[in-house]
Scaffold this active site. Structure first.
Site, mmCIF file in Angstrom:
data_model
loop_
_atom_site.group_PDB
_atom_site.id
_atom_site.type_symbol
_atom_site.label_atom_id
_atom_site.label_comp_id
_atom_site.label_asym_id
_atom_site.label_seq_id
_atom_site.Cartn_x
_atom_site.Cartn_y
_atom_site.Cartn_z
ATOM 1 N N LYS A 1 -2.555 -3.231 2.323
ATOM 2 C CA LYS A 1 -1.598 -3.759 1.353
ATOM 3 C C LYS A 1 -0.511 -4.606 2.036
ATOM 4 O O LYS A 1 -0.350 -4.546 3.259
ATOM 5 C CB LYS A 1 -0.990 -2.580 0.588
ATOM 6 C CG LYS A 1 -1.995 -1.855 -0.322
ATOM 7 C CD LYS A 1 -1.332 -0.658 -1.001
ATOM 8 C CE LYS A 1 -2.234 -0.008 -2.041
ATOM 9 N NZ LYS A 1 -1.566 1.165 -2.675
ATOM 10 N N TYR B 1 -6.222 -2.875 -10.782
ATOM 11 C CA TYR B 1 -5.429 -1.705 -11.155
ATOM 12 C C TYR B 1 -5.412 -1.463 -12.668
ATOM 13 O O TYR B 1 -4.500 -0.798 -13.170
ATOM 14 C CB TYR B 1 -4.002 -1.859 -10.628
ATOM 15 C CG TYR B 1 -3.874 -1.549 -9.138
ATOM 16 C CD1 TYR B 1 -4.293 -0.323 -8.614
ATOM 17 C CD2 TYR B 1 -3.310 -2.472 -8.256
ATOM 18 C CE1 TYR B 1 -4.169 -0.026 -7.261
ATOM 19 C CE2 TYR B 1 -3.179 -2.185 -6.895
ATOM 20 C CZ TYR B 1 -3.608 -0.957 -6.407
ATOM 21 O OH TYR B 1 -3.474 -0.662 -5.061
ATOM 22 N N PHE C 1 5.024 2.542 -13.513
ATOM 23 C CA PHE C 1 5.057 1.842 -12.225
ATOM 24 C C PHE C 1 4.157 0.613 -12.192
ATOM 25 O O PHE C 1 4.078 -0.076 -11.170
ATOM 26 C CB PHE C 1 4.672 2.805 -11.087
ATOM 27 C CG PHE C 1 3.282 3.406 -11.212
ATOM 28 C CD1 PHE C 1 2.156 2.731 -10.760
ATOM 29 C CD2 PHE C 1 3.120 4.665 -11.791
ATOM 30 C CE1 PHE C 1 0.886 3.284 -10.871
ATOM 31 C CE2 PHE C 1 1.850 5.224 -11.911
ATOM 32 C CZ PHE C 1 0.724 4.529 -11.448
ATOM 33 N N ARG D 1 -10.809 8.210 2.117
ATOM 34 C CA ARG D 1 -9.660 8.784 1.395
ATOM 35 C C ARG D 1 -8.981 9.883 2.230
ATOM 36 O O ARG D 1 -7.765 10.024 2.193
ATOM 37 C CB ARG D 1 -10.090 9.363 0.044
ATOM 38 C CG ARG D 1 -10.633 8.330 -0.931
ATOM 39 C CD ARG D 1 -9.599 7.712 -1.820
ATOM 40 N NE ARG D 1 -8.996 8.605 -2.763
ATOM 41 C CZ ARG D 1 -8.145 8.189 -3.714
ATOM 42 N NH1 ARG D 1 -7.836 6.895 -3.822
ATOM 43 N NH2 ARG D 1 -7.604 9.034 -4.545
ATOM 44 N N THR E 1 -1.698 10.056 -2.172
ATOM 45 C CA THR E 1 -1.069 8.850 -2.731
ATOM 46 C C THR E 1 0.399 8.749 -2.306
ATOM 47 O O THR E 1 0.866 7.673 -1.950
ATOM 48 C CB THR E 1 -1.181 8.877 -4.275
ATOM 49 O OG1 THR E 1 -2.565 8.995 -4.607
ATOM 50 C CG2 THR E 1 -0.612 7.622 -4.886
ATOM 51 N N ARG F 1 -1.187 7.287 5.737
ATOM 52 C CA ARG F 1 0.070 7.345 4.979
ATOM 53 C C ARG F 1 1.027 8.392 5.543
ATOM 54 O O ARG F 1 2.243 8.196 5.543
ATOM 55 C CB ARG F 1 -0.240 7.631 3.507
ATOM 56 C CG ARG F 1 -0.888 6.430 2.792
ATOM 57 C CD ARG F 1 -1.439 6.841 1.440
ATOM 58 N NE ARG F 1 -1.935 5.723 0.645
ATOM 59 C CZ ARG F 1 -2.682 5.867 -0.445
ATOM 60 N NH1 ARG F 1 -3.027 7.082 -0.862
ATOM 61 N NH2 ARG F 1 -3.090 4.813 -1.123
ATOM 62 N N ASN G 1 2.702 2.424 0.123
ATOM 63 C CA ASN G 1 1.817 3.373 0.798
ATOM 64 C C ASN G 1 0.663 2.735 1.575
ATOM 65 O O ASN G 1 -0.346 3.366 1.855
ATOM 66 C CB ASN G 1 1.336 4.462 -0.176
ATOM 67 C CG ASN G 1 0.484 3.909 -1.292
ATOM 68 O OD1 ASN G 1 0.215 2.697 -1.332
ATOM 69 N ND2 ASN G 1 0.028 4.762 -2.187
ATOM 70 N N HIS H 1 -5.174 0.916 0.321
ATOM 71 C CA HIS H 1 -5.964 1.375 -0.832
ATOM 72 C C HIS H 1 -7.348 1.790 -0.356
ATOM 73 O O HIS H 1 -7.939 1.130 0.494
ATOM 74 C CB HIS H 1 -6.121 0.237 -1.858
ATOM 75 C CG HIS H 1 -7.168 0.521 -2.894
ATOM 76 N ND1 HIS H 1 -6.900 1.285 -4.011
ATOM 77 C CD2 HIS H 1 -8.496 0.197 -2.968
ATOM 78 C CE1 HIS H 1 -8.020 1.402 -4.736
ATOM 79 N NE2 HIS H 1 -8.993 0.752 -4.123
ATOM 80 N N GLU I 1 -14.857 -2.407 -7.456
ATOM 81 C CA GLU I 1 -13.811 -3.076 -6.673
ATOM 82 C C GLU I 1 -14.402 -4.059 -5.656
ATOM 83 O O GLU I 1 -13.830 -5.119 -5.407
ATOM 84 C CB GLU I 1 -12.955 -2.014 -5.970
ATOM 85 C CG GLU I 1 -12.144 -1.176 -6.966
ATOM 86 C CD GLU I 1 -11.524 0.078 -6.370
ATOM 87 O OE1 GLU I 1 -11.715 0.328 -5.156
ATOM 88 O OE2 GLU I 1 -10.838 0.809 -7.114
HETATM 89 P P1 IDP Z 1 -4.360 5.923 -4.815
HETATM 90 O O1 IDP Z 1 -3.967 4.587 -4.229
HETATM 91 O O2 IDP Z 1 -4.053 7.050 -3.860
HETATM 92 O O3 IDP Z 1 -5.769 5.965 -5.347
HETATM 93 P P2 IDP Z 1 -3.467 5.828 -7.592
HETATM 94 O O4 IDP Z 1 -2.995 6.997 -8.380
HETATM 95 O O5 IDP Z 1 -4.786 5.240 -7.935
HETATM 96 O O6 IDP Z 1 -3.364 6.194 -6.054
HETATM 97 O O7 IDP Z 1 -2.338 4.700 -7.735
HETATM 98 C C1 IDP Z 1 -2.590 3.384 -7.294
HETATM 99 C C2 IDP Z 1 -1.387 2.886 -6.553
HETATM 100 O O8 IDP Z 1 -0.294 2.751 -7.461
HETATM 101 C C3 IDP Z 1 -0.867 3.797 -5.448
HETATM 102 O O9 IDP Z 1 -1.545 3.662 -4.231
HETATM 103 C C4 IDP Z 1 0.569 3.345 -5.340
HETATM 104 O O10 IDP Z 1 0.658 2.128 -4.592
HETATM 105 C C5 IDP Z 1 0.918 3.040 -6.780
HETATM 106 N N1 IDP Z 1 1.546 4.174 -7.453
HETATM 107 C C6 IDP Z 1 0.939 5.264 -7.976
HETATM 108 N N2 IDP Z 1 1.842 6.100 -8.525
HETATM 109 C C7 IDP Z 1 3.034 5.516 -8.356
HETATM 110 C C8 IDP Z 1 4.373 5.881 -8.712
HETATM 111 O O11 IDP Z 1 4.628 6.930 -9.301
HETATM 112 N N3 IDP Z 1 5.364 4.996 -8.349
HETATM 113 C C9 IDP Z 1 5.121 3.829 -7.707
HETATM 114 N N4 IDP Z 1 3.869 3.440 -7.349
HETATM 115 C C10 IDP Z 1 2.850 4.270 -7.676
HETATM 116 MG MG MG Z 2 -6.584 4.969 -6.991
#
Ligand code: IDP
Ligand code: MG
Length: 149
Positions: free
Chosen positions: A9, A49, A57, A85, A91, A102, A112, A115, A126
């Site tokens: 990212k 996304y 968010f 993962r 996350t 992370r 973070n 992805h 994807e």
């Molecule tokens: P992942 O990347 O671990 O699969 P997901 O729940 O799919 O997590 O969320 C996608 C991305 O959205 C996260 O990696 C993060 O960058 C962002 N994200 C998820 N939840 C939040 C939040 O509560 N606040 C801000 N960004 C968030």
């Molecule tokens: Mg995800």
């Protein structure tokens, strides 16, 4: 061989951590099958996304992922989705174990670093978004027998 989509990212790119992120996955034994440096536009971000559309968010997430160049990579190997993962961590970096990308390099959920696809179905979808018309190679390493039994 199972494939997963990895994104380095914009925060990881800006912080000079691209090859640390990719190197941890490669070092684990996953094989790079595709690699691109690209700028994500809004349409691509919303496609990738889409499952998060409507969440509080979401707009911040779209501006984060479109804020600068990223690297998209296809990694393949045994249980590539789950393996990637677990190397990436939770996350929220605050909750990620030390030793994960992370957990070692991040602090906040909205920064973070990386992805990784959450299932084989997501990976296929994807990879279709980020490698549409771009090469993903079928190849073998001479060391594969020392990684894949
Ligand atoms: P992942 O990347 O671990 O699969 P997901 O729940 O799919 O997590 O969320 C996608 C991305 O959205 C996260 O990696 C993060 O960058 C962002 N994200 C998820 N939840 C939040 C939040 O509560 N606040 C801000 N960004 C968030
Ligand atoms: Mg995800």
């Amino acid at each position: 061989m199972e494939r997963t989509l990895i994104l380095v990212k914009p925060d990881a790119m800006q912080r000079g951590l691209a090859f640390d992120v990719l190197g941890r996955l490669e070092g684990r034994g996953l094989r790079i099958a595709g690699l691109r440096l690209l700028q994500v536009d809004e349409a691509m971000a919303k496609r990738h996304y889409g499952e998060h559309e409507g969440k509080p968010f979401f707009e911040g997430l779209v501006s984060y992922i479109t804020s600068g160049p990223i690297i998209a990579a296809v990694f393949e190997g045994t249980n590539a989705v789950t393996a990637a993962r677990s190397t990436i961590g939770s996350t929220n970096p605050t909750e990620s174990a030390p030793g994960t990308i992370r957990g070692d390099l991040g602090l906040e959920i909205g920064r973070n670093l990386v992805h990784g696809s959450d299932s084989v179905e997501s990976a296929n979808r994807e990879i279709g978004i980020f490698f549409d018309g771009q090469p993903v190679l079928d190849w073998q390493r001479s060391t594969d027998g020392w990684v894949f039994e």
